[in-house]
Design an enzyme around this catalytic site. Sequence first.
Site, PDB file in Angstrom:
ATOM      1  N   GLU A 182       0.811  -1.230   0.000  1.00 28.72           N
ATOM      2  CA  GLU A 182       0.000   0.000   0.000  1.00 28.72           C
ATOM      3  C   GLU A 182       0.833   1.264   0.000  1.00 28.72           C
ATOM      4  OE1 GLU A 182      -0.594  -2.691   1.745  1.00 28.72           O
ATOM      5  OE2 GLU A 182      -2.700  -3.227   1.458  1.00 28.72           O
TER       6      GLU A 182
ATOM      7  N   HIS B 230     -11.226  -3.760  10.522  1.00 29.63           N
ATOM      8  CA  HIS B 230     -11.933  -3.759   9.232  1.00 29.63           C
ATOM      9  C   HIS B 230     -13.207  -2.929   9.288  1.00 29.63           C
ATOM     10  CE1 HIS B 230      -9.115  -6.759   8.005  1.00 29.63           C
ATOM     11  NE2 HIS B 230      -9.759  -7.070   6.915  1.00 29.63           N
TER      12      HIS B 230
HETATM   13  C1  LIG Z   1      -2.418  -4.643   4.541  1.00 33.21           C
HETATM   14  C2  LIG Z   1      -3.579  -5.377   3.982  1.00 33.21           C
HETATM   15  N1  LIG Z   1      -3.859  -5.255   2.666  1.00 33.21           N
HETATM   16  C3  LIG Z   1      -4.884  -5.929   2.119  1.00 33.21           C
HETATM   17  C4  LIG Z   1      -5.675  -6.757   2.884  1.00 33.21           C
HETATM   18  C5  LIG Z   1      -6.820  -7.548   2.271  1.00 33.21           C
HETATM   19  N2  LIG Z   1      -6.411  -8.974   2.295  1.00 33.21           N
HETATM   20  C6  LIG Z   1      -6.840  -9.802   3.260  1.00 33.21           C
HETATM   21  S1  LIG Z   1      -6.131 -11.330   3.099  1.00 33.21           S
HETATM   22  C7  LIG Z   1      -5.280 -10.876   1.731  1.00 33.21           C
HETATM   23  C8  LIG Z   1      -4.399 -11.860   1.010  1.00 33.21           C
HETATM   24  C9  LIG Z   1      -3.182 -12.190   1.788  1.00 33.21           C
HETATM   25  O1  LIG Z   1      -2.512 -13.220   1.092  1.00 33.21           O
HETATM   26  P1  LIG Z   1      -1.399 -14.103   1.809  1.00 33.21           P
HETATM   27  O2  LIG Z   1      -0.501 -13.199   2.597  1.00 33.21           O
HETATM   28  O3  LIG Z   1      -0.757 -14.937   0.778  1.00 33.21           O
HETATM   29  O4  LIG Z   1      -2.173 -14.987   2.868  1.00 33.21           O
HETATM   30  P2  LIG Z   1      -3.257 -16.116   2.562  1.00 33.21           P
HETATM   31  O5  LIG Z   1      -4.608 -15.467   2.689  1.00 33.21           O
HETATM   32  O6  LIG Z   1      -3.005 -16.649   1.194  1.00 33.21           O
HETATM   33  O7  LIG Z   1      -3.054 -17.147   3.629  1.00 33.21           O
HETATM   34  C10 LIG Z   1      -5.529  -9.542   1.398  1.00 33.21           C
HETATM   35  C11 LIG Z   1      -4.943  -8.847   0.251  1.00 33.21           C
HETATM   36  C12 LIG Z   1      -5.369  -6.834   4.265  1.00 33.21           C
HETATM   37  N3  LIG Z   1      -6.111  -7.584   5.104  1.00 33.21           N
HETATM   38  N4  LIG Z   1      -4.318  -6.154   4.771  1.00 33.21           N
END
Ligand SMILES: Cc1ncc(C[n+]2csc(CCOP(=O)(O)OP(=O)(O)O)c2C)c(N)n1
Lengths: 323, 323, 360, 360
Positions: free
Chosen positions: D71, D140
């Site tokens: 971000e 959130h």
């Molecule tokens: C800083 C931030 N940006 C965006 C989000 C929205 N978001 C929630 S889970 C996620 C994906 C995260 O992917 P990963 O780190 O690979 O974990 P996974 O869900 O695959 O276990 C996103 C983009 C968030 N929660 N926090």
Amino acid sequence: MATPMVPAGIGPDDIGRLYRSMRRIRRVEEAVAEVYPTDRIKSPVHLSIGQEAVSVGVIDVLREDDVVAGSYRGHAVYLAKGADLPAMIAEMYGKATGCAAGKGGSMHLIGAERNVLGASAVVGTHIPIALGHALAAKREGAGRVVAVFFGDGATEEGVFHESLNFAALHRLPILFVCENNFFAIHTPLAKRWATDRLCERVATYGMPAHRLAEPDVFALRGLAAGLVAEMRAGGGPAFLECHTWRWREHVGPAEDYAAGYRPRAEMERWEAGDQVARLGALLPDAGRAAIDADIEREIAEAFAFAEASPFPDEEELFTHVFA
Amino acid sequence: MATPMVPAGIGPDDIGRLYRSMRRIRRVEEAVAEVYPTDRIKSPVHLSIGQEAVSVGVIDVLREDDVVAGSYRGHAVYLAKGADLPAMIAEMYGKATGCAAGKGGSMHLIGAERNVLGASAVVGTHIPIALGHALAAKREGAGRVVAVFFGDGATEEGVFHESLNFAALHRLPILFVCENNFFAIHTPLAKRWATDRLCERVATYGMPAHRLAEPDVFALRGLAAGLVAEMRAGGGPAFLECHTWRWREHVGPAEDYAAGYRPRAEMERWEAGDQVARLGALLPDAGRAAIDADIEREIAEAFAFAEASPFPDEEELFTHVFA
Amino acid sequence: MFSHEGGHEGGQRLLRYVDALREAVAQEMERDGRVFVFGLDVDDHKAIQGSTAGLVERFGPERVFTTPLSEDAMTGVAIGAAMAGMRPVHVHIRMDFLMLCMNQLVNIAAKAHYMYGGRVRVPMVVRSMIGKSWGQGAQHSQGLHAMFMHVPGLKVVAPSNAHDAKGCMIAAIRDDNPVVFVEHRLLYGTEAYVPEAPFEVEFGRARVCREGSDVTLVGVSNMVVECLRAAELLAEAGISAEVVDPISLVPLDHATILASARRTRRLIVVDNAWTSCGASAEIVARVCEEAGPGAGIEVRRMGFAPTTCPTTPSLEARFYPNPSTIASAAYRLARPGGAEWTPDPERARLAYQTQFRGPF
Amino acid sequence: MFSHEGGHEGGQRLLRYVDALREAVAQEMERDGRVFVFGLDVDDHKAIQGSTAGLVERFGPERVFTTPLSEDAMTGVAIGAAMAGMRPVHVHIRMDFLMLCMNQLVNIAAKAHYMYGGRVRVPMVVRSMIGKSWGQGAQHSQGLHAMFMHVPGLKVVAPSNAHDAKGCMIAAIRDDNPVVFVEHRLLYGTEAYVPEAPFEVEFGRARVCREGSDVTLVGVSNMVVECLRAAELLAEAGISAEVVDPISLVPLDHATILASARRTRRLIVVDNAWTSCGASAEIVARVCEEAGPGAGIEVRRMGFAPTTCPTTPSLEARFYPNPSTIASAAYRLARPGGAEWTPDPERARLAYQTQFRGPF
Ligand SMILES: Cc1ncc(C[n+]2csc(CCOP(=O)(O)OP(=O)(O)O)c2C)c(N)n1
Ligand SMILES: Cc1ncc(C[n+]2csc(CCOP(=O)(O)OP(=O)(O)O)c2C)c(N)n1
Ligand SMILES: [Mg+2]
Ligand SMILES: [Mg+2]
């Protein structure tokens, strides 16, 4: 994928213990998925189904006084470390008996009594928090270590790199574990990573960094054991990238292959390599059945506890703003 | 250090042009340091003295429509790109005729007419801004490139890594230039970097990354020329780490070896490798003298212009809050 | 090390704000091995303008250390260490740089105790200095305490003098919550009588620095000093100004401010920050909500001009409130329809030479 | 793609908020090749709850693309691209995540035009969604618009209905300044009549959504809907409430709010955010400063409870203002000393089913 061999030094007890832990996580998550449509669970759920072996393989080599930290997808970390199951289900039910008194929900589990740090829903934010615990552990000098689990997406946040540098600079006892399931929500690595040379990059900070591309809980456990032993002896941080697969949708209880962002075919490869099934098959039927029965009973009790527990009183809204 | 040879293909004009640019920066900064005690300059100054060759070696291969970005220690970048000298001095004097209308000062120079981005005083923040220009340049498709200059300390900020990944992922035409002068204010690398394997780390993003440990403006220029040519042809980003030395204090006009945080002895090595002196010596005395005279005249005029310029009117306080 | 400490037991000495900060941290580090100090350049020879001078020599590099330029992760480290039972003091030479660690401060530090049902505590101090003058400019001059006042779970203190600087720092270190500690760098040189022995200035108790009957001036941080100066000037114009120093903004001693405003029926809140959604808006809004129009209180806010901070002195001078503009505003409020009055600028300019001397 | 567009030229159609957002962006991308949309997951099949659906198919991956989880840098990219002449729309599925890019927003985007003497402009839109309900929880659910209102140089808009969502989005994209665009996700499904042809809703002009004489309710974002519902309930209790929607918070149409408050002599500002140093504090403070006690205006603020947002429904329900609590507060204000009154909770719960239908 061909099933790897059981390495020397792994006895029946080890197999039983690892199976129980993985199977328990699998079944808890399946039970959560089952009740989810009833709306008894009061917050979004990010299930660990398919990724159990990563948490279990690493945490199996930790002591009770070691610290672990996971993300909103942290149910496996919480359970593998032995944190309280009824308190977890009650937390998801929004009950006063929940591990976070009903204020955190599925994304913010905490297992204080077992040194499971509170989970964060902002990707990557728990990494430096875990690092702070590693600093405290080093100052304390009692050989405690910290293991922090995060997804592939978390490695894109700047704070991940800041944390690696600081951990290596001060030789802090922390094991970074990346659960690379190839997706951030529905977005594949190809749209997020310039290259997949993550381990190579991390190694430039001067810490051991290994990738496990195949699911093998024994191999992971063996690797973790060696790295953690070095840390306890005063060694610095280490890094593991574990390829894995999220079997269900990003958030929620269902499968989502119909959405088309990832092929069902990929799933089959991971089902074939499923460590829960693999270790189960290594156990005598009676032994496995006994473990399974234990787990079902424990889960039933946990959900019953959650059902029976009260919601927080109204005035709880105003408690815990300040300590 | 042994003085390196002048490479083939470098003619007298090149030497004269590079000498003029470096000498001009050196003398402007010395003049700034000289007047500083009189309080005519109205903001803190972070001088480039000693680091001129980095900006000049890279920017000499850029076109006028290419973009450059520097930090609060960005006077060399500003001048090397040909931005307006009187407007720079006027800006430091806080005058209405300054390049930022007197509102930015020494740390926020901008040379809009020469595509010199505004400088930022928050370390590392200009890196993604430059990246945004690179995205625009790529979409435009006219072969323009961006060069962004930052210190060793800036590489510790998470945003630097986020920027590298994005640049490589989208193959943006941006040259990252780290001016590694071994210190962030008074803090040495040893207290900030776990290792010095920076180039190796950056290379894992899939971009060429080179370190120049010895001051040699010709070698730097040659390297930059090749990298920029590839970028114009549609290649992706590249990275340069240039070892260099800040001759004066972090902020302010004086030397500060008395403070004891870095040895005067180190300085001698860099004085011996001073590219301004080196190139000056390669020129015929008459030619060099003519250039020097030009520069002195230009500087005198710039300070006179600043002196003569008015301060902004009171109501200027309220202009430019919104466009 | 601490020249002021010698001799007179527990007695009060004239101490500079910067030395009071240093003495407070040193005494707490002495008392409590869990306290440590870190942040960019806390251990160099400049020692954050002297506020950390001697600490690394006295307590060693494990308890006093600099960091990489990684504000976001370092804030997480402070939070994690605090959860683990340590008591970090994290130092930032500019409040502007807190924008790099807002996520950790707002989404974790402020919320952890609540979000985890009281299972963890985050006893940490975030020292942040506000810069001013000499062309600090847009990114080195911001007072952003309102952003922290907006989010439940963070305490915010802004001591205006050496006495409170020491007492608040000790209280902040002993507090089990994250405390954003606001230090205006122009206060560093100001002196006040400060007890030698450790003591706490309790949060949530404002101080009436000067009593008056015509108008209440509430100053935040260095604006207390400017308000006191304005009050002196107003006195010469026959107007009696009461000056209130909230000391801590969260918790806020609203009762003292309200009582003063009810008495004087004129309230001016002067902040070293923007007024929009600022501390001044909060204080004015609460007074009006609770007192109601029946109390007949006229309210005004003063703060940064609604612009970015310029570097050129000709504009920068007009960006900030000062004793002269404060006094003039108070005069207008107290003498509606009266002739315009502005104090002799010469006399008004002395704010930071006049040393603050209590009362305590 | 845009089912609602077919047929009636320039006519109005009932459109959902989410579709209005999408239509606005699509029309601007059609009109101006410099406009592009990026941010996490803007191009996946969920398409930010549908608000970016079809854009990548229509305008291609160079103008509609997802990003790494970065971000901070991505915000810098938006700012840089904007300075370079493009017009980015940067999408965030939660306003809470803006805490990761505060440095770029506060220290660069807000200041660049001023700090560089007007030599650059930063025409960008930061779309940020506020989450609510179903245990979104502490990280959130935050409405943090007050932090952006605090810093000069940023515009802040919070449209409460589909009509304004389209008009404000088009105005924001055409604006030469950074605009923080606040979208409450519970509004996405609400419908309003929206012109098919592109149009701008001018910033700095509030709308009186409902006229009344006893009390003025100023609602921010979704709280406009809750206030309108409260007004219906109040009418049944014989109290005539005027409902004002500021639409844009920076610039703020203070005159309309002040005029209404002067008429009704009772003002309640209801925000989907905390009140301390919040938008409600700013609006209340300005009204009291300018009107003075003589105008006899009683003021109140309502917003998030002064706590972190809990996930359990039994507590979450009490964290937010709702038509019932708003109506009760208004009733108390309008009938001081009168008997307590709370509307039938059944009728009060309908807020988001009642579709907003103007007037425009
Ligand atoms: C800083 C931030 N940006 C965006 C989000 C929205 N978001 C929630 S889970 C996620 C994906 C995260 O992917 P990963 O780190 O690979 O974990 P996974 O869900 O695959 O276990 C996103 C983009 C968030 N929660 N926090
Ligand atoms: C984000 C941030 N943190 C801290 C500072 C204070 N500071 C100003 S310059 C500087 C050192 C930067 O070192 P480097 O990047 O190597 O650049 P150099 O000054 O050596 O050219 C620091 C820490 C700042 N301006 N911004
Ligand atoms: Mg993933
Ligand atoms: Mg440096």
